[in-house]
Design a protein around this motif. Sequence first.
Motif, PDB file in Angstrom:
ATOM      1  N   LEU A 373       0.856  -1.193   0.000  1.00 35.75           N
ATOM      2  CA  LEU A 373       0.000   0.000   0.000  1.00 35.75           C
ATOM      3  C   LEU A 373       0.888   1.239   0.000  1.00 35.75           C
ATOM      4  O   LEU A 373       1.802   1.349   0.826  1.00 35.75           O
ATOM      5  N   LYS A 374       0.621   2.153  -0.926  1.00 36.54           N
ATOM      6  CA  LYS A 374       1.415   3.374  -1.016  1.00 36.54           C
ATOM      7  C   LYS A 374       0.500   4.548  -1.337  1.00 36.54           C
ATOM      8  O   LYS A 374      -0.208   4.540  -2.342  1.00 36.54           O
ATOM      9  N   GLY A 375       0.509   5.535  -0.450  1.00 34.71           N
ATOM     10  CA  GLY A 375      -0.324   6.725  -0.653  1.00 34.71           C
ATOM     11  C   GLY A 375      -1.806   6.418  -0.700  1.00 34.71           C
ATOM     12  O   GLY A 375      -2.566   7.106  -1.387  1.00 34.71           O
ATOM     13  N   GLY A 376      -2.220   5.376   0.029  1.00 32.68           N
ATOM     14  CA  GLY A 376      -3.625   5.002   0.063  1.00 32.68           C
ATOM     15  C   GLY A 376      -4.068   4.145  -1.091  1.00 32.68           C
ATOM     16  O   GLY A 376      -5.253   3.805  -1.198  1.00 32.68           O
ATOM     17  N   PHE A 377      -3.129   3.781  -1.981  1.00 27.52           N
ATOM     18  CA  PHE A 377      -3.471   2.958  -3.141  1.00 27.52           C
ATOM     19  C   PHE A 377      -2.596   1.702  -3.175  1.00 27.52           C
ATOM     20  O   PHE A 377      -1.420   1.728  -2.774  1.00 27.52           O
ATOM     21  N   LEU A 378      -3.179   0.618  -3.672  1.00 25.12           N
ATOM     22  CA  LEU A 378      -2.403  -0.602  -3.843  1.00 25.12           C
ATOM     23  C   LEU A 378      -1.429  -0.447  -4.998  1.00 25.12           C
ATOM     24  O   LEU A 378      -1.746   0.178  -6.011  1.00 25.12           O
ATOM     25  N   ASN A 379      -0.259  -1.052  -4.816  1.00 26.96           N
ATOM     26  CA  ASN A 379       0.774  -0.987  -5.837  1.00 26.96           C
ATOM     27  C   ASN A 379       0.867  -2.337  -6.540  1.00 26.96           C
ATOM     28  O   ASN A 379       1.453  -3.287  -6.006  1.00 26.96           O
ATOM     29  N   PRO A 380       0.273  -2.472  -7.752  1.00 33.72           N
ATOM     30  CA  PRO A 380       0.240  -3.770  -8.441  1.00 33.72           C
ATOM     31  C   PRO A 380       1.623  -4.363  -8.687  1.00 33.72           C
ATOM     32  O   PRO A 380       1.802  -5.581  -8.612  1.00 33.72           O
ATOM     33  N   LYS A 381       2.598  -3.517  -9.002  1.00 34.59           N
ATOM     34  CA  LYS A 381       3.941  -4.027  -9.280  1.00 34.59           C
ATOM     35  C   LYS A 381       4.549  -4.678  -8.037  1.00 34.59           C
ATOM     36  O   LYS A 381       5.195  -5.714  -8.119  1.00 34.59           O
ATOM     37  N   ARG A 382       4.341  -4.046  -6.878  1.00 38.27           N
ATOM     38  CA  ARG A 382       4.879  -4.608  -5.634  1.00 38.27           C
ATOM     39  C   ARG A 382       4.141  -5.888  -5.228  1.00 38.27           C
ATOM     40  O   ARG A 382       4.735  -6.800  -4.669  1.00 38.27           O
ATOM     41  N   ILE A 383       2.849  -5.924  -5.494  1.00 35.41           N
ATOM     42  CA  ILE A 383       2.089  -7.153  -5.222  1.00 35.41           C
ATOM     43  C   ILE A 383       2.635  -8.290  -6.079  1.00 35.41           C
ATOM     44  O   ILE A 383       2.840  -9.411  -5.600  1.00 35.41           O
ATOM     45  N   LEU A 384       2.904  -7.998  -7.353  1.00 36.57           N
ATOM     46  CA  LEU A 384       3.424  -9.012  -8.256  1.00 36.57           C
ATOM     47  C   LEU A 384       4.817  -9.462  -7.828  1.00 36.57           C
ATOM     48  O   LEU A 384       5.129 -10.664  -7.849  1.00 36.57           O
ATOM     49  N   LEU A 385       5.651  -8.536  -7.410  1.00 36.95           N
ATOM     50  CA  LEU A 385       7.007  -8.865  -6.953  1.00 36.95           C
ATOM     51  C   LEU A 385       6.960  -9.741  -5.705  1.00 36.95           C
ATOM     52  O   LEU A 385       7.670 -10.750  -5.599  1.00 36.95           O
ATOM     53  N   MET A 386       6.105  -9.344  -4.753  1.00 36.12           N
ATOM     54  CA  MET A 386       5.926 -10.147  -3.538  1.00 36.12           C
ATOM     55  C   MET A 386       5.427 -11.538  -3.874  1.00 36.12           C
ATOM     56  O   MET A 386       5.919 -12.542  -3.327  1.00 36.12           O
ATOM     57  N   ALA A 387       4.457 -11.614  -4.792  1.00 36.73           N
ATOM     58  CA  ALA A 387       3.875 -12.909  -5.152  1.00 36.73           C
ATOM     59  C   ALA A 387       4.929 -13.823  -5.769  1.00 36.73           C
ATOM     60  O   ALA A 387       4.995 -15.009  -5.436  1.00 36.73           O
ATOM     61  N   ARG A 388       5.748 -13.274  -6.665  1.00 40.78           N
ATOM     62  CA  ARG A 388       6.776 -14.105  -7.307  1.00 40.78           C
ATOM     63  C   ARG A 388       7.754 -14.673  -6.281  1.00 40.78           C
ATOM     64  O   ARG A 388       8.162 -15.828  -6.381  1.00 40.78           O
ATOM     65  N   LYS A 389       8.120 -13.864  -5.305  1.00 40.63           N
ATOM     66  CA  LYS A 389       9.039 -14.333  -4.259  1.00 40.63           C
ATOM     67  C   LYS A 389       8.412 -15.469  -3.448  1.00 40.63           C
ATOM     68  O   LYS A 389       9.055 -16.476  -3.165  1.00 40.63           O
ATOM     69  N   MET A 390       7.131 -15.313  -3.095  1.00 44.61           N
ATOM     70  CA  MET A 390       6.461 -16.320  -2.281  1.00 44.61           C
ATOM     71  C   MET A 390       6.185 -17.595  -3.086  1.00 44.61           C
ATOM     72  O   MET A 390       6.253 -18.700  -2.554  1.00 44.61           O
ATOM     73  N   ILE A 391       5.878 -17.430  -4.369  1.00 42.72           N
ATOM     74  CA  ILE A 391       5.667 -18.598  -5.243  1.00 42.72           C
ATOM     75  C   ILE A 391       6.946 -19.424  -5.322  1.00 42.72           C
ATOM     76  O   ILE A 391       6.921 -20.654  -5.242  1.00 42.72           O
ATOM     77  N   ASP A 392       8.089 -18.748  -5.447  1.00 43.98           N
ATOM     78  CA  ASP A 392       9.383 -19.446  -5.485  1.00 43.98           C
ATOM     79  C   ASP A 392       9.710 -20.080  -4.145  1.00 43.98           C
ATOM     80  O   ASP A 392      10.145 -21.237  -4.077  1.00 43.98           O
ATOM     81  N   LEU A 393       9.503 -19.326  -3.056  1.00 40.36           N
ATOM     82  CA  LEU A 393       9.869 -19.808  -1.720  1.00 40.36           C
ATOM     83  C   LEU A 393       9.061 -21.029  -1.320  1.00 40.36           C
ATOM     84  O   LEU A 393       9.589 -21.998  -0.772  1.00 40.36           O
ATOM     85  N   PHE A 394       7.752 -21.022  -1.623  1.00 41.11           N
ATOM     86  CA  PHE A 394       6.875 -22.105  -1.208  1.00 41.11           C
ATOM     87  C   PHE A 394       6.589 -23.106  -2.330  1.00 41.11           C
ATOM     88  O   PHE A 394       5.775 -24.008  -2.160  1.00 41.11           O
ATOM     89  N   LYS A 395       7.277 -22.905  -3.467  1.00 43.41           N
ATOM     90  CA  LYS A 395       7.170 -23.844  -4.596  1.00 43.41           C
ATOM     91  C   LYS A 395       5.710 -24.063  -5.013  1.00 43.41           C
ATOM     92  O   LYS A 395       5.234 -25.193  -5.132  1.00 43.41           O
ATOM     93  N   ILE A 396       4.986 -22.945  -5.202  1.00 42.45           N
ATOM     94  CA  ILE A 396       3.602 -23.014  -5.671  1.00 42.45           C
ATOM     95  C   ILE A 396       3.624 -23.206  -7.183  1.00 42.45           C
ATOM     96  O   ILE A 396       4.180 -22.392  -7.910  1.00 42.45           O
ATOM     97  N   SER A 397       3.026 -24.283  -7.646  1.00 43.17           N
ATOM     98  CA  SER A 397       3.000 -24.579  -9.079  1.00 43.17           C
ATOM     99  C   SER A 397       1.821 -23.864  -9.726  1.00 43.17           C
ATOM    100  O   SER A 397       0.673 -24.262  -9.574  1.00 43.17           O
TER     101      SER A 397
END
Length: 526
Positions: A373-397
């Motif tokens: 969340l930045k300036g009261g708005f969601l940041n899609p790029k940061r959500i995508l970056l976070m998701a990619r890290k978690m997908i790799d870490l937890f091996k989500i297929s």
Amino acid sequence: MGSDEVGKVPILEMKGITKRFPGVVANDHVDLELYCGEVLALLGENGAGKSSLMNVLAGLYRPDEGEIYIRGKRVDIESPRDAMDLGIGMVHQNFMLVDTMTVAENIILGLKSVAAIPDMRSVHRKIHEISEHYSMKVDPAAYIWQLSVGEQQRVEILKQIYRGATILILDEPTAVLTPQESDELNCVLQQMTGEGRSAIFITHKMEEVIDFSDWVRVLQKGRLVTVKRTSETNPQELARLMVGREVLFRIEKKHYSPGEVVLELRDIRADGEKGLPALTGINLEVRAGEIMGIAGVAGNGQRELTEVITGLHSSTGGKVFLEGRDMTGRSPFAMIQAGVSHIPSDRIAMGVVGDMSVANNLAMKGYRKPPLLKGGFLNPKRILLMARKMIDLFKISTPAPQTHVKFLSGGNIQKTILAREIDACGGLLVAAYPSRGLDVGATEAVRNEIVAQRDKGKGVLMVSEDLEELLSVADKIAVLFEGQIMGIVSSEEADTETLGLMMAGVPLSKVEEEAAKLAAATCEQE
């Protein structure tokens, strides 16, 4: 019987089955044979294509390539009704039952042979006969929402038998069952195959493959890689064939050194969905750096316990304290803010939003604050970056972070929930059946991750019906029976016999006496 018997025609043949989805080939020219009176185990990692292959057989998916033969005759299965007419019945991992209808109504729902105004007394009588024959007692007049998960599975099996299934497909049949219920299911399968029926079951539990099946087929990334006679293999080899590496069937834990009390329950009472007492005076503590396991047969208050702690279920008495703060009756949001994470028992209904992307499901706890969340708005790029890290870490297929979570396999949906809840955990992780539906490699990773949370100083309350899991992962084990704690034991000192007796309602103080009686009775029988 086995598929090496010369001159016998298979009851089922699937030849060159290929099924594609956007971005992924779920099944790549897969062959499968099943013979009369045979139990075939279908193994593979989460996302290997097992459920997709069986959904093709059950008429839920149309194959892009390949042929299906029933008793030597080529057939086109375009719908579940076609499959039913051919004697194929599937018990899905996520049950296909209508909660607001009775057991009997669910069993006859959609049957062409049933009159517009069915004779429900006759239906009830037939259900009673089948349930008695297979020792799967269920009240035909009970509503589905009133039943435990294990009882709902019995309804699904009874539904297929009632409809005349000769080939029964079971997708993760023991994922929701206690050890005792798993043994009962094995007996049902043996009885069914002895009467000429056949079964295919998808599982990740290696010991059950050995106990239940005649043959094993292993899928990897949509392809058939191994066909084995069960008597000629072992759990270690099967695990290696599934995940492509050696799997350790043990958990490495640091020395148990608990800290301050994170969660305290004082005389907690709560009613269940039927309006009857579900928890009747629960007193329990979970400390920082401790995994408190909760054992018990399904329907003995486990769900109410976890939901009272997480604010999803109202208590009728008692107090809930988090790190000394009275949180009794607080909302789920207040519990989240207090640092409570929750891996629910029903991952589809409570754990994810199917029509949202994997990335957005992973962001459902962190979207209220930076960096998402930045300036009261969601940041899609940061959500995508976070998701990619978690997908790799937890091996989500998943084909991509933007893929709707409903298109993932059951095990990968569970990994998505685990990733989100563990990442957001403050001081307490409430985990209900965290490894349910996961393959052996993922189960190993999840158990290690829960132990890692404990080693980071988090308190963990872990509900499981897998006694082996509790004994290897938990530090202490509390046993629930009819809403009461029968006793709390150290996992180092506990054994399956002690836990089993407490699960049957024997208080810890009387376990030795009851065990001696059972031993004496066994000697007399011999």
